[in-house]
Design a protein around this motif. Sequence first.
Motif, mmCIF file in Angstrom:
data_model
loop_
_atom_site.group_PDB
_atom_site.id
_atom_site.type_symbol
_atom_site.label_atom_id
_atom_site.label_comp_id
_atom_site.label_asym_id
_atom_site.label_seq_id
_atom_site.Cartn_x
_atom_site.Cartn_y
_atom_site.Cartn_z
ATOM 1 N N LEU A 104 -14.464 27.393 10.505
ATOM 2 C CA LEU A 104 -14.578 26.129 9.776
ATOM 3 C C LEU A 104 -13.471 25.885 8.749
ATOM 4 N N PRO A 105 -13.120 26.843 7.878
ATOM 5 C CA PRO A 105 -12.046 26.551 6.908
ATOM 6 C C PRO A 105 -10.727 26.187 7.580
ATOM 7 N N GLY A 106 -10.368 26.896 8.635
ATOM 8 C CA GLY A 106 -9.137 26.595 9.343
ATOM 9 C C GLY A 106 -9.188 25.251 10.031
ATOM 10 N N LEU A 107 -10.345 24.902 10.600
ATOM 11 C CA LEU A 107 -10.493 23.609 11.257
ATOM 12 C C LEU A 107 -10.222 22.479 10.272
ATOM 13 N N VAL A 108 -10.836 22.551 9.100
ATOM 14 C CA VAL A 108 -10.661 21.502 8.092
ATOM 15 C C VAL A 108 -9.210 21.465 7.602
ATOM 16 N N ALA A 109 -8.645 22.635 7.326
ATOM 17 C CA ALA A 109 -7.285 22.690 6.785
ATOM 18 C C ALA A 109 -6.257 22.187 7.798
ATOM 19 N N ILE A 110 -6.357 22.652 9.052
ATOM 20 C CA ILE A 110 -5.397 22.233 10.073
ATOM 21 C C ILE A 110 -5.536 20.740 10.358
ATOM 22 N N MET A 111 -6.757 20.210 10.353
ATOM 23 C CA MET A 111 -6.945 18.786 10.583
ATOM 24 C C MET A 111 -6.273 17.966 9.488
ATOM 25 N N ALA A 112 -6.471 18.384 8.228
ATOM 26 C CA ALA A 112 -5.850 17.662 7.116
ATOM 27 C C ALA A 112 -4.323 17.718 7.205
ATOM 28 N N LEU A 113 -3.786 18.903 7.512
ATOM 29 C CA LEU A 113 -2.336 19.043 7.626
ATOM 30 C C LEU A 113 -1.790 18.263 8.819
ATOM 31 N N SER A 114 -2.563 18.198 9.904
ATOM 32 C CA SER A 114 -2.126 17.432 11.078
ATOM 33 C C SER A 114 -2.029 15.948 10.759
ATOM 34 N N VAL A 115 -3.004 15.444 10.009
ATOM 35 C CA VAL A 115 -2.969 14.032 9.608
ATOM 36 C C VAL A 115 -1.735 13.759 8.755
ATOM 37 N N ILE A 116 -1.490 14.634 7.776
ATOM 38 C CA ILE A 116 -0.315 14.472 6.915
ATOM 39 C C ILE A 116 0.962 14.537 7.734
ATOM 40 N N TYR A 117 1.001 15.483 8.662
ATOM 41 C CA TYR A 117 2.196 15.663 9.491
ATOM 42 C C TYR A 117 2.447 14.434 10.360
ATOM 43 N N ALA A 118 1.386 13.914 10.986
ATOM 44 C CA ALA A 118 1.536 12.764 11.880
ATOM 45 C C ALA A 118 1.940 11.510 11.125
ATOM 46 N N LEU A 119 1.399 11.335 9.929
ATOM 47 C CA LEU A 119 1.660 10.109 9.166
ATOM 48 C C LEU A 119 2.918 10.192 8.320
ATOM 49 N N TYR A 120 3.241 11.381 7.811
ATOM 50 C CA TYR A 120 4.339 11.509 6.850
ATOM 51 C C TYR A 120 5.341 12.581 7.243
ATOM 52 N N GLY A 121 5.362 12.921 8.514
ATOM 53 C CA GLY A 121 6.220 14.024 8.948
ATOM 54 C C GLY A 121 7.689 13.802 8.700
ATOM 55 N N ASN A 122 8.132 12.553 8.586
ATOM 56 C CA ASN A 122 9.549 12.258 8.374
ATOM 57 C C ASN A 122 9.939 12.222 6.909
ATOM 58 N N VAL A 123 8.974 12.400 6.016
ATOM 59 C CA VAL A 123 9.281 12.461 4.592
ATOM 60 C C VAL A 123 10.069 13.736 4.305
ATOM 61 N N GLY A 124 11.082 13.614 3.466
ATOM 62 C CA GLY A 124 11.967 14.748 3.208
ATOM 63 C C GLY A 124 11.239 15.997 2.761
ATOM 64 N N PHE A 125 10.276 15.844 1.857
ATOM 65 C CA PHE A 125 9.550 17.006 1.348
ATOM 66 C C PHE A 125 8.810 17.714 2.480
ATOM 67 N N VAL A 126 8.131 16.939 3.321
ATOM 68 C CA VAL A 126 7.356 17.521 4.421
ATOM 69 C C VAL A 126 8.290 18.170 5.437
#
Length: 468
Positions: A104-126
């Motif tokens: 469960l902790p990994g599922l929640v964490a990876i899902m949140a990071l995937s959303v950030i990656y998909a939406l903001y993956g081109n941001v310099g910091f990411v």
Amino acid sequence: MTETLRTARDEDAAPAGRFPSFSEGVRTWARIAALSFGGPAGQIAVMHRILVEEKRWLGEKRFLHALNFCMLLPGPEAQQLAVYIGWLMHRTAGGIVAGVLFVLPGLVAIMALSVIYALYGNVGFVQGLFFGLKAAVLAIVFEAVLRIGRRALRNATMVSLAAASFIAIFVFAVPFPLIIAAAGLIGYIGGLRRVAAFSGGGHGPAAKAGVDDARTVLGETIPAHARPGGTRALTVAGVLLVLWLAPTAALLAAFGTGNVFADIAVFFSQMAVVTFGGAYAVLAYVAQEAVGTYGWLAPGEMLDGLGMAETTPGPLIMVTQFVGFMGAFRDPGTLSPLTAGILGGLLTTWVTFSPCFLWIFLGAPYVERLRDNRGLAAALSAITAAVVGVILNLAMWFALHVVFGEVGTFERFGMKLAVPELESARPVAAALSVLAVLAVFRLRWGMMTVLGLSAVAGVVLQLAGLGV
């Protein structure tokens, strides 16, 4: 004398009456899940420290016996070990709770990071963050090759199997399941014929306990529900089989092949039964299929997903959730991309981890028969050797895509060999990767330290205009 008595007590399996209450077990599994960083080796170490040394709910031999069985199975051995011990202590409900909390902790964490990656993956910091993580992950994968190689390649025959496995997958693109099947068959035949190179079956830490120890562990001290016989295990296994395969069958019936959700369900269901050797062994197979066959990811993105999985709690194979998320996000059909991505990630996790519960609930009562089987033990030894070659392929595949921006394919004489475009070389990425390798192998820094410092370095380099 006191130390001798304490050691003897540790090695005895705890009777059922010494197991904790269900509520205490739930709290402990939640704690283990929150601390389950560092890949399977770190996760198993955490379970051992808490369950054997701190809580003293299990003896050393019983813990190792359970681990050895889990390493015989496809799928993430650490998560399956949690299911096994949870089942041993509190029947089916205990196994389900332990296994779900572990993921469960990994599922929640990876899902949140995937959303950030998909939406903001081109941001310099990411971009900088994952630029640095790729270098660290590359070093960690090379370290995995050596770690597993030392354990598995104990003679020239095993070295030859590893080399043949690497050549087959890296040079000729032979499918991973075929390599595993061939290695298992060779080992099985060698074991039955008592070939010396395949003797001394077993692998991993539990092999040190030996088959005789495994027999001593179980004895008459195990709970009644953990003994072979009866229909309960078959009933539970039947229900789990339906829960695992029914969504896949429904998606195929509704959409047929070619639909992203049906493809995700079928591909990761197939993967769930061939992932011997842990996450590192199958990641090259997943990466190549996700990039080359289905187009779910760009080559370098698999490294980004692996970096997420390395830095979050839970099984490393949770990286597959990122793959499913990105595949559905980019082919959402009538759904919004974000909704499709979330559903794709959850579907991937379901078909990846559901079989783990099935293997344990169905097979655990028959562990002794499996451990006594000379042919099976030899087959697993051969598979483990072949897995070393597969992991080396993964390391080479990752290295090419970290150091070079463009990697082509040379196809001739039956070969399908990855060849980098030299003019696309990335000197900064190469230098950061070398530093990460030195930190892991020379300085002996821990995984989290290397990942953290590499991520910071990646951000700094990206902001300075020296990153991707």
